[in-house]
Design a protein around this motif. Structure first.
Motif, mmCIF file in Angstrom:
data_model
loop_
_atom_site.group_PDB
_atom_site.id
_atom_site.type_symbol
_atom_site.label_atom_id
_atom_site.label_comp_id
_atom_site.label_asym_id
_atom_site.label_seq_id
_atom_site.Cartn_x
_atom_site.Cartn_y
_atom_site.Cartn_z
ATOM 1 N N ASP A 16 0.813 -1.218 0.000
ATOM 2 C CA ASP A 16 0.000 0.000 0.000
ATOM 3 C C ASP A 16 0.847 1.268 0.000
ATOM 4 O O ASP A 16 0.348 2.350 -0.315
ATOM 5 C CB ASP A 16 -0.901 0.056 1.248
ATOM 6 N N LEU A 17 2.105 1.153 0.397
ATOM 7 C CA LEU A 17 2.926 2.328 0.698
ATOM 8 C C LEU A 17 3.095 3.287 -0.470
ATOM 9 O O LEU A 17 3.020 4.502 -0.287
ATOM 10 C CB LEU A 17 4.289 1.912 1.250
ATOM 11 N N LYS A 18 3.304 2.790 -1.665
ATOM 12 C CA LYS A 18 3.518 3.689 -2.810
ATOM 13 C C LYS A 18 2.257 4.519 -3.095
ATOM 14 O O LYS A 18 2.341 5.730 -3.289
ATOM 15 C CB LYS A 18 3.946 2.903 -4.039
ATOM 16 N N GLN A 44 8.820 7.040 3.279
ATOM 17 C CA GLN A 44 7.592 6.268 3.500
ATOM 18 C C GLN A 44 7.916 4.925 4.136
ATOM 19 O O GLN A 44 7.233 4.480 5.062
ATOM 20 C CB GLN A 44 6.839 6.080 2.177
ATOM 21 N N ASN A 45 8.968 4.268 3.652
ATOM 22 C CA ASN A 45 9.376 2.987 4.236
ATOM 23 C C ASN A 45 9.871 3.156 5.665
ATOM 24 O O ASN A 45 9.584 2.314 6.526
ATOM 25 C CB ASN A 45 10.444 2.311 3.364
ATOM 26 N N LEU A 46 10.608 4.243 5.933
ATOM 27 C CA LEU A 46 11.047 4.524 7.313
ATOM 28 C C LEU A 46 9.837 4.723 8.222
ATOM 29 O O LEU A 46 9.804 4.209 9.338
ATOM 30 C CB LEU A 46 11.922 5.778 7.362
ATOM 31 N N PHE A 48 6.885 3.490 7.832
ATOM 32 C CA PHE A 48 6.238 2.195 8.028
ATOM 33 C C PHE A 48 6.980 1.363 9.075
ATOM 34 O O PHE A 48 6.358 0.760 9.958
ATOM 35 C CB PHE A 48 6.156 1.449 6.692
ATOM 36 N N LYS A 49 8.304 1.339 9.008
ATOM 37 C CA LYS A 49 9.094 0.596 9.998
ATOM 38 C C LYS A 49 8.862 1.155 11.398
ATOM 39 O O LYS A 49 8.719 0.403 12.358
ATOM 40 C CB LYS A 49 10.583 0.650 9.649
ATOM 41 N N GLU A 50 8.825 2.477 11.521
ATOM 42 C CA GLU A 50 8.576 3.105 12.827
ATOM 43 C C GLU A 50 7.148 2.841 13.301
ATOM 44 O O GLU A 50 6.908 2.599 14.476
ATOM 45 C CB GLU A 50 8.844 4.615 12.776
ATOM 46 N N TYR A 51 6.209 2.900 12.375
ATOM 47 C CA TYR A 51 4.809 2.631 12.711
ATOM 48 C C TYR A 51 4.655 1.231 13.301
ATOM 49 O O TYR A 51 3.980 1.037 14.304
ATOM 50 C CB TYR A 51 3.911 2.804 11.476
ATOM 51 N N VAL A 52 5.280 0.264 12.679
ATOM 52 C CA VAL A 52 5.186 -1.119 13.163
ATOM 53 C C VAL A 52 5.717 -1.210 14.599
ATOM 54 O O VAL A 52 5.157 -1.915 15.430
ATOM 55 C CB VAL A 52 5.931 -2.087 12.215
ATOM 56 N N LYS A 53 6.756 -0.440 14.893
ATOM 57 C CA LYS A 53 7.311 -0.430 16.252
ATOM 58 C C LYS A 53 6.367 0.233 17.254
ATOM 59 O O LYS A 53 6.368 -0.103 18.423
ATOM 60 C CB LYS A 53 8.644 0.322 16.284
ATOM 61 N N LYS A 54 5.570 1.204 16.799
ATOM 62 C CA LYS A 54 4.701 1.981 17.688
ATOM 63 C C LYS A 54 3.272 1.457 17.712
ATOM 64 O O LYS A 54 2.353 2.202 18.008
ATOM 65 C CB LYS A 54 4.632 3.439 17.231
#
Length: 179
Positions: A16-18, A44-46, A48-54
């Motif tokens: 979905d990110l793009k 956007q990928n950064l 997403f990685k941070e979102y997964v952590k939070k």
């Protein structure tokens, strides 16, 4: 997956990110976002990685149109405060440059509010928007959010200062609205 009448909410997936980035980068949308800079796929990928952590303080969703099973936007509850049971509300419909409407956005918003109040057991859901965001003002009024306050001249846009408006809805008022 959380289902509504015409939309569903599901976890954001890497695929979905793009699309989300492209919609988020549209100047006609970006003017309404606190983070108004254009981002690239690396950013956007950064995110997403941070979102997964939070995942305990941010619950973001892809908005899917039920009829076509197509990604049409994103929404979420951010800055979740588990002690005081409140969260910041976020939403946009990217498909066809809609941004906010009375069809997809309202259905998705109701799913998200139901999730916030009845699943997460939040007490209050709020949003900060800019005074010129007429579509969201109209949406919040339709959803029975109340104008909680105004911060003067917080956002400089098009050579002019604009106020931030804070809208909120309490769980008891959401429950009344949906009975």
């Amino acid at each position: 997956m959380l289902k509504g009448n015409i939309t569903s909410l599901r976890a954001i997936e890497k695929k979905d990110l793009k699309s989300l980035m492209n919609w988020r980068n549209k100047p006609s949308f970006r003017q309404f976002f606190r983070e108004h800079r254009e981002i690239n796929i690396y950013n956007q990928n950064l995110w997403f990685k941070e979102y997964v952590k939070k995942k305990d303080t941010t619950h973001m969703f892809s908005i899917i149109e039920n009829k076509t099973n197509e990604l049409i936007g994103a929404c979420g509850l951010c800055y979740i405060d588990w002690i005081n049971k409140n969260a910041d509300f976020s939403i946009y419909i990217g498909k066809n440059n809609i941004y906010i409407d009375e069809k997809f956005a309202i259905d998705s918003a109701n799913i998200l509010l139901n999730y916030g109040f009845n699943v997460l057991n939040l007490h209050r859901i709020w949003a900060e928007i800019y005074e010129f965001d007429k579509k969201k003002i109209k949406m919040f009024k339709k959803l029975k959010f109340q104008l909680d306050g105004r911060h003067k001249e917080t956002y400089f846009f098009k050579n002019k200062w604009h106020d931030s408006l804070f809208f909120g809805i309490l769980s008891k008022n959401f429950s009344k609205k949906n009975k």
